[in-house]
Design a protein around this motif. Structure first.
Motif, PDB file in Angstrom:
ATOM      1  N   VAL A  65       3.115   4.996   3.395  1.00 57.52           N
ATOM      2  CA  VAL A  65       3.385   4.269   1.998  1.00 57.52           C
ATOM      3  C   VAL A  65       2.169   4.567   0.985  1.00 57.52           C
ATOM      4  O   VAL A  65       1.282   4.219   1.615  1.00 57.52           O
ATOM      5  CB  VAL A  65       3.857   2.723   1.855  1.00 57.52           C
ATOM      6  CG1 VAL A  65       4.042   2.443   0.250  1.00 57.52           C
ATOM      7  CG2 VAL A  65       4.969   2.471   2.747  1.00 57.52           C
ATOM      8  N   TRP A  66       2.120   5.428  -0.270  1.00 58.57           N
ATOM      9  CA  TRP A  66       1.165   5.578  -0.870  1.00 58.57           C
ATOM     10  C   TRP A  66       1.047   4.514  -2.145  1.00 58.57           C
ATOM     11  O   TRP A  66       2.197   4.208  -2.594  1.00 58.57           O
ATOM     12  CB  TRP A  66       1.359   6.991  -1.337  1.00 58.57           C
ATOM     13  CG  TRP A  66       0.882   8.199  -0.639  1.00 58.57           C
ATOM     14  CD1 TRP A  66      -0.349   8.879  -0.637  1.00 58.57           C
ATOM     15  CD2 TRP A  66       1.621   8.570   0.452  1.00 58.57           C
ATOM     16  NE1 TRP A  66      -0.180   9.669   0.516  1.00 58.57           N
ATOM     17  CE2 TRP A  66       0.895   9.660   1.046  1.00 58.57           C
ATOM     18  CE3 TRP A  66       3.090   8.519   0.799  1.00 58.57           C
ATOM     19  CZ2 TRP A  66       1.468  10.634   2.040  1.00 58.57           C
ATOM     20  CZ3 TRP A  66       3.492   9.353   1.812  1.00 58.57           C
ATOM     21  CH2 TRP A  66       2.926  10.267   2.197  1.00 58.57           C
ATOM     22  N   PHE A  67      -0.061   4.129  -2.627  1.00 53.98           N
ATOM     23  CA  PHE A  67      -0.435   3.308  -3.464  1.00 53.98           C
ATOM     24  C   PHE A  67      -1.485   3.947  -4.380  1.00 53.98           C
ATOM     25  O   PHE A  67      -2.444   4.756  -4.046  1.00 53.98           O
ATOM     26  CB  PHE A  67      -0.650   1.940  -3.033  1.00 53.98           C
ATOM     27  CG  PHE A  67       0.124   1.204  -2.265  1.00 53.98           C
ATOM     28  CD1 PHE A  67       1.481   0.623  -2.879  1.00 53.98           C
ATOM     29  CD2 PHE A  67       0.193   1.224  -0.806  1.00 53.98           C
ATOM     30  CE1 PHE A  67       2.244  -0.227  -2.200  1.00 53.98           C
ATOM     31  CE2 PHE A  67       0.977   0.594   0.049  1.00 53.98           C
ATOM     32  CZ  PHE A  67       2.084   0.063  -0.957  1.00 53.98           C
ATOM     33  N   GLU A  68      -1.075   3.586  -5.642  1.00 56.99           N
ATOM     34  CA  GLU A  68      -2.411   4.227  -6.577  1.00 56.99           C
ATOM     35  C   GLU A  68      -3.801   3.503  -6.478  1.00 56.99           C
ATOM     36  O   GLU A  68      -4.438   4.261  -6.390  1.00 56.99           O
ATOM     37  CB  GLU A  68      -1.983   4.007  -8.223  1.00 56.99           C
ATOM     38  CG  GLU A  68      -0.873   4.965  -8.784  1.00 56.99           C
ATOM     39  CD  GLU A  68      -1.566   6.518  -8.795  1.00 56.99           C
ATOM     40  OE1 GLU A  68      -2.677   6.617  -9.054  1.00 56.99           O
ATOM     41  OE2 GLU A  68      -0.735   7.503  -8.503  1.00 56.99           O
ATOM     42  N   ASN A  69      -3.925   2.442  -6.031  1.00 52.90           N
ATOM     43  CA  ASN A  69      -5.040   1.856  -5.846  1.00 52.90           C
ATOM     44  C   ASN A  69      -4.715   0.320  -5.005  1.00 52.90           C
ATOM     45  O   ASN A  69      -3.468   0.225  -4.609  1.00 52.90           O
ATOM     46  CB  ASN A  69      -5.532   1.253  -6.974  1.00 52.90           C
ATOM     47  CG  ASN A  69      -4.765   0.488  -7.954  1.00 52.90           C
ATOM     48  OD1 ASN A  69      -4.023  -0.363  -7.738  1.00 52.90           O
ATOM     49  ND2 ASN A  69      -4.479   0.799  -9.223  1.00 52.90           N
ATOM     50  N   TYR A  70      -5.732  -0.195  -4.522  1.00 53.22           N
ATOM     51  CA  TYR A  70      -5.604  -1.403  -3.730  1.00 53.22           C
ATOM     52  C   TYR A  70      -4.773  -2.482  -4.328  1.00 53.22           C
ATOM     53  O   TYR A  70      -4.132  -3.187  -3.787  1.00 53.22           O
ATOM     54  CB  TYR A  70      -6.998  -1.893  -3.307  1.00 53.22           C
ATOM     55  CG  TYR A  70      -7.280  -2.739  -2.158  1.00 53.22           C
ATOM     56  CD1 TYR A  70      -7.147  -2.236  -0.910  1.00 53.22           C
ATOM     57  CD2 TYR A  70      -7.104  -4.288  -2.254  1.00 53.22           C
ATOM     58  CE1 TYR A  70      -7.107  -3.015   0.239  1.00 53.22           C
ATOM     59  CE2 TYR A  70      -7.368  -4.787  -0.999  1.00 53.22           C
ATOM     60  CZ  TYR A  70      -7.122  -4.457   0.429  1.00 53.22           C
ATOM     61  OH  TYR A  70      -7.193  -5.115   1.419  1.00 53.22           O
ATOM     62  N   ARG A  71      -4.796  -2.818  -5.640  1.00 55.18           N
ATOM     63  CA  ARG A  71      -4.244  -3.662  -6.323  1.00 55.18           C
ATOM     64  C   ARG A  71      -2.778  -3.721  -6.265  1.00 55.18           C
ATOM     65  O   ARG A  71      -1.935  -4.402  -6.073  1.00 55.18           O
ATOM     66  CB  ARG A  71      -4.787  -3.737  -7.860  1.00 55.18           C
ATOM     67  CG  ARG A  71      -6.265  -4.430  -8.195  1.00 55.18           C
ATOM     68  CD  ARG A  71      -6.349  -4.763  -9.533  1.00 55.18           C
ATOM     69  NE  ARG A  71      -6.160  -3.646 -10.142  1.00 55.18           N
ATOM     70  CZ  ARG A  71      -7.348  -2.802 -10.654  1.00 55.18           C
ATOM     71  NH1 ARG A  71      -8.480  -3.177 -10.327  1.00 55.18           N
ATOM     72  NH2 ARG A  71      -7.240  -1.521 -11.319  1.00 55.18           N
ATOM     73  N   ALA A  72      -2.331  -2.186  -6.475  1.00 53.41           N
ATOM     74  CA  ALA A  72      -0.858  -1.990  -5.931  1.00 53.41           C
ATOM     75  C   ALA A  72      -0.422  -2.232  -4.895  1.00 53.41           C
ATOM     76  O   ALA A  72       0.846  -2.906  -4.581  1.00 53.41           O
ATOM     77  CB  ALA A  72      -0.592  -0.613  -6.625  1.00 53.41           C
ATOM     78  N   MET A  73      -1.280  -2.136  -3.832  1.00 56.44           N
ATOM     79  CA  MET A  73      -0.841  -2.348  -2.336  1.00 56.44           C
ATOM     80  C   MET A  73      -0.699  -3.886  -2.180  1.00 56.44           C
ATOM     81  O   MET A  73       0.359  -4.607  -1.513  1.00 56.44           O
ATOM     82  CB  MET A  73      -1.754  -1.725  -1.384  1.00 56.44           C
ATOM     83  CG  MET A  73      -1.440  -2.013  -0.263  1.00 56.44           C
ATOM     84  SD  MET A  73      -2.866  -1.682   1.044  1.00 56.44           S
ATOM     85  CE  MET A  73      -3.986  -3.020   0.638  1.00 56.44           C
ATOM     86  N   GLU A  74      -1.659  -4.480  -2.782  1.00 52.98           N
ATOM     87  CA  GLU A  74      -1.781  -5.942  -2.804  1.00 52.98           C
ATOM     88  C   GLU A  74      -0.332  -6.583  -3.325  1.00 52.98           C
ATOM     89  O   GLU A  74       0.018  -7.615  -2.823  1.00 52.98           O
ATOM     90  CB  GLU A  74      -3.018  -6.733  -3.259  1.00 52.98           C
ATOM     91  CG  GLU A  74      -4.206  -6.524  -2.363  1.00 52.98           C
ATOM     92  CD  GLU A  74      -5.548  -7.098  -2.878  1.00 52.98           C
ATOM     93  OE1 GLU A  74      -5.536  -6.906  -4.242  1.00 52.98           O
ATOM     94  OE2 GLU A  74      -6.292  -7.715  -2.118  1.00 52.98           O
ATOM     95  N   ALA A  75      -0.079  -6.150  -4.497  1.00 51.16           N
ATOM     96  CA  ALA A  75       1.059  -6.577  -5.182  1.00 51.16           C
ATOM     97  C   ALA A  75       2.272  -6.437  -4.289  1.00 51.16           C
ATOM     98  O   ALA A  75       3.118  -7.189  -4.285  1.00 51.16           O
ATOM     99  CB  ALA A  75       1.464  -5.843  -6.578  1.00 51.16           C
ATOM    100  N   ALA A  76       2.487  -5.136  -3.838  1.00 54.43           N
ATOM    101  CA  ALA A  76       3.548  -4.971  -2.717  1.00 54.43           C
ATOM    102  C   ALA A  76       3.540  -5.916  -1.548  1.00 54.43           C
ATOM    103  O   ALA A  76       4.604  -6.469  -1.229  1.00 54.43           O
ATOM    104  CB  ALA A  76       3.636  -3.475  -2.492  1.00 54.43           C
ATOM    105  N   MET A  77       2.447  -6.145  -1.060  1.00 53.29           N
ATOM    106  CA  MET A  77       2.356  -6.952   0.235  1.00 53.29           C
ATOM    107  C   MET A  77       2.666  -8.478  -0.300  1.00 53.29           C
ATOM    108  O   MET A  77       3.356  -9.190   0.444  1.00 53.29           O
ATOM    109  CB  MET A  77       0.918  -6.938   0.614  1.00 53.29           C
ATOM    110  CG  MET A  77       0.504  -5.589   1.410  1.00 53.29           C
ATOM    111  SD  MET A  77       1.965  -5.258   2.354  1.00 53.29           S
ATOM    112  CE  MET A  77       2.182  -3.342   1.928  1.00 53.29           C
ATOM    113  N   GLY A  78       2.200  -8.916  -1.583  1.00 57.65           N
ATOM    114  CA  GLY A  78       2.822 -10.181  -1.989  1.00 57.65           C
ATOM    115  C   GLY A  78       4.308 -10.264  -2.375  1.00 57.65           C
ATOM    116  O   GLY A  78       4.793 -11.231  -1.878  1.00 57.65           O
TER     117      GLY A  78
END
Length: 117
Positions: A65-78
């Motif tokens: 799974v690709w994310f533009e940045n760490y914040r986007a990854m954290e939002a998805a995990m949230g």
């Protein structure tokens, strides 16, 4: 670019075909549901052949799974760790995966642009 790479293992009682079919027709749709607003790419890679005499890989699918940045990854995990999401995802994962064997990695990806020789 941030990528989450997860090695997943099927339940021993599932055939490879049954595992792939269920993942692609059902479980991946749950992934899409929770990742669509955050991720840029969601891919499943199924090993089909080990090369040069190597042993077949032990995992049954590599999920990326690709994310533009760490914040986007954290939002998805949230989104995926809410009680409702966990109930839905966990119940489905129990049908499909040997969850004790799952291995996940967060990697920082770099890509080369290759020019023809």
């Amino acid at each position: 670019m941030i990528k989450v790479v997860t090695l997943l293992f099927k339940k021993p009682e599932l055939t490879t075909d049954a595992f792939r079919d269920y993942y692609e027709t059902h479980h991946s749709k749950l992934g899409e549901k929770y990742l669509a607003s955050h991720a840029t790419k969601y891919v499943r890679r199924y090993p089909i052949l080990a090369g040069d005499g190597a042993e077949d890989p032990e995992f049954d699918v590599m999920m990326e799974v690709w994310f533009e940045n760490y914040r986007a990854m954290e939002a998805a995990m949230g989104d995926m760790t809410t009680d409702a999401a966990q109930a839905e995802l966990s119940a489905d994962e129990e049908r499909l995966f040997d969850r004790d064997r799952t291995q996940s990695f967060i990697v920082d990806e770099y890509e080369s642009t290759l020019k023809p020789a």
